[in-house]
Design an enzyme around this catalytic site. Structure first.
Site, PDB file in Angstrom:
ATOM      1  N   ASP A 144     -14.264 -11.636  52.324  1.00  0.00           N
ATOM      2  CA  ASP A 144     -14.484 -10.392  51.582  1.00  0.00           C
ATOM      3  C   ASP A 144     -15.341 -10.697  50.361  1.00  0.00           C
ATOM      4  O   ASP A 144     -15.122 -11.713  49.698  1.00  0.00           O
ATOM      5  CB  ASP A 144     -13.121  -9.825  51.123  1.00  0.00           C
ATOM      6  CG  ASP A 144     -13.106  -8.306  51.079  1.00  0.00           C
ATOM      7  OD1 ASP A 144     -14.172  -7.726  50.803  1.00  0.00           O
ATOM      8  OD2 ASP A 144     -12.042  -7.710  51.322  1.00  0.00           O
TER       9      ASP A 144
ATOM     10  N   HIS B 122     -22.848  -6.266  47.628  1.00  0.00           N
ATOM     11  CA  HIS B 122     -21.392  -6.145  47.479  1.00  0.00           C
ATOM     12  C   HIS B 122     -20.630  -7.079  48.407  1.00  0.00           C
ATOM     13  O   HIS B 122     -19.426  -7.246  48.259  1.00  0.00           O
ATOM     14  CB  HIS B 122     -20.963  -4.692  47.752  1.00  0.00           C
ATOM     15  CG  HIS B 122     -21.450  -3.738  46.704  1.00  0.00           C
ATOM     16  ND1 HIS B 122     -20.609  -3.133  45.806  1.00  0.00           N
ATOM     17  CD2 HIS B 122     -22.697  -3.309  46.394  1.00  0.00           C
ATOM     18  CE1 HIS B 122     -21.314  -2.366  44.992  1.00  0.00           C
ATOM     19  NE2 HIS B 122     -22.585  -2.447  45.334  1.00  0.00           N
TER      20      HIS B 122
END
Ligand code: ADP
Ligand code: G6P
Length: 500
Positions: free
Chosen positions: A381, A170
């Site tokens: 991110d 992720h």
């Protein structure tokens, strides 16, 4: 914990294995035990996938030194894996969140390397692999998640060669130059190579990984796959699968009457400002909060934004609070917000309304509804689901998303107001564009952004990954969609054996 071996006849045909379960076990002040939604984007994304497919979710329930029985939840089985207090410290806070997390996020904080942390990481990964091996039915599809469990695919393949093993990261997968710092780089690469399919958020993650395999191992790489030579060959395919959210659920939630009523109350509480600028994050140093608060503070100080008209609402979920860098960040933001609020504005509402707490999803939806400008400005991110949640929830025709070019989401959400969060002046300029651009321009951008999120939702993401896992693993990925005729075939590193 004992491995039940490859001949398991019952169990789940589809499993998710993640450090986090969808719910955390908490003990309230009156001693009552309760479960609450676990923090973070992984849970937000995978919960609807499990609800739809059924199966089992293997993970830690968020409290140390507790054994919890398996239970049913939202149509699937929750299989809690225990962690001791020491393991929480060394495997979770240590190796996962003070070594891997900063290293994989471009080393925006200094990664710490401790041998005993890695030992705990290995031990706990083995435990997760063993639990998955116990719970998985013959030929099941097992989907291992994220940086906390990178050794699990190989361990699981050794325990249960019959399984289809997928892995999804992720967070970003770093460039080779950074990854190579890791003293345990070989184990991590070999761990991931136990998978039939490894998914990354971005194509760059997949190519960083394959480059490492080519340079650092004896396995051959051919296009998007590694040919893993160990007890016979298997192929490990590496590709990008940009993650998303359950867009429709979020937009339905935002449209619900209760949410609209909550938005009205919130507006009242904020004193009906003419513009609301919103930030919603886990309190994490990768999210660029220091820079964002500073930029907004300067815009207020310089009179570019009027504190009587504009409010900056920043909410931050507490996260990993015993890790030093997170404690420091919490103190810094408290100080920064306090300083700005004490120097700017009148005696009424402060220009920055900062809440360090978790809110129910409906309250977030109400905030997204109200926000004229959404600030998503991480230093780095993997994806950033908050950006997508805002686009799904904000129904006004002219919302505006200010987005860091270092968020994975920037690759898809190209009509956002892009910023380099390290460039304070540039960020201030982009915020002012978002605040002052003509309505027509804002609507054009916003329409395109909303469409992107509506069309690319989480079920599309899961279907793409799992159908590729079918193709590259040893059979159909299971779950409610294709559960019923479970063929009991085993492949042992390329060789097919029938299991009755
Ligand atoms: P990360 O996974 O790094 O935390 P994401 O943006 O991908 O980052 O996901 C964050 C998730 O946490 C989102 O689903 C968001 O709604 C949720 N979240 C963030 N802040 C809060 C908060 N204060 N209260 C409740 N949920 C929050
Ligand atoms: C990110 C990570 C997840 C993690 C989440 C919350 O989304 O990718 O793996 O679960 O943050 O962090 P936490 O440490 O509380 O699980």
């Amino acid at each position: 914990m004992e491995n039940t071996g490859p001949s398991t006849k019952q169990g789940a045909t589809f499993l998710v294995v993640a450090n986090r379960l969808p719910v955390d076990r908490i003990v309230r002040e009156d001693g009552k035990v309760d479960w609450q939604t676990a923090p973070g984007g992984l849970v937000t994304a995978l919960e609807p996938v499990m609800k739809q497919r059924g199966g089992a979710w293997v993970g830690w329930h968020g409290a140390p030194d507790e054994e919890v029985e398996a239970f049913e939840h939202d149509g699937y089985t929750v299989e809690p894996v225990p962690l001791s207090a020491e393991e929480v410290e060394e495997y979770y806070e240590g190796f996962s969140n003070a070594t891997l997390w900063p290293l994989y996020h471009d080393a925006v904080a200094f990664p710490e390397f401790h041998r005993e942390w890695f030992d705990a990481y290995e031990r706990v990964n083995q435990r997760f692999a063993e639990r998955a091996a116990e719970v998985a039915a013959d030929g099941a599809s097992v989907w291992v998640q994220d940086y906390q469990l990178q050794l699990v695919p190989r361990m699981l393949r050794e325990l249960r060669p019959d399984l289809n093993i997928g892995f999804f990261l992720h967070i970003p997968f770093p460039p080779m130059e950074l990854f190579q710092q890791l003293p345990w780089r070989r184990q991590i690469i070999e761990g991931l190579l136990g998978s039939d399919l490894v998914g990354f958020q971005m194509p760059g993650g997949a190519s960083n990984f394959l480059r490492l395999v080519r340079r650092r191992t004896e396995h051959k790489v051919d296009r998007d796959r590694a040919i893993v030579k160990r007890n016979g060959d298997h192929e490990c395919v590496a590709r990008a699968y940009p993650i998303s959210i359950d867009s429709k659920s979020f937009s339905d939630l935002a449209q619900a009457e209760e949410t609209k009523a909550e938005a009205q109350e919130l507006l009242e509480e904020l004193g009906h400002p003419s513009m609301i600028v919103l930030g919603v994050d886990r309190l994490d140093y990768t999210k660029g909060l220091r820079q964002r608060v500073r930029a907004m503070g300067e815009l207020f100080e310089e009179g570019k934004l009027d504190p009587n008209e504009v409010v900056f609402l920043q909410i931050a979920t507490p996260s990993r609070e015993r890790v030093e860098e997170y404690r420091r960040l919490r103190d810094d933001i408290d100080l920064l917000v306090g300083r700005i609020n004490s120097q700017i504005g009148g005696v009424g509402r402060p220009p920055i309304v900062y809440r360090h707490q978790s809110f129910p999803r409906a309250t977030l939806a109400a905030m997204y509804q109200l926000a004229d400008i959404m600030l998503v400005t991480p230093l780095r991110d993997g994806m950033n689901l908050v950006a997508k949640e805002y686009l799904a929830c904000h129904s006004g025709p002219d919302g505006a998303l200010v987005l860091s070019e270092f968020a994975g989401a920037a690759r898809e959400l190209r009509q956002a107001y892009m910023v380099n969060p390290y460039d304070l002046d540039g960020m201030k300029e982009a915020i002012m564009h978002a605040a002052t651009d003509p309505q027509r321009e804002k609507r054009r951008r916003f329409r395109a952004l909303k469409k992107q999120v509506a069309e690319n939702d989480i079920s599309k993401w899961a279907d793409r990954f799992l159908s590729d896992l079918d193709d590259h693993g040893k059979g159909p990925a299971r779950g409610k969609t294709s559960a019923d005729e479970t063929p009991s075939m085993h492949f042992v590193d390329g060789e097919q054996t029938s299991q009755g």
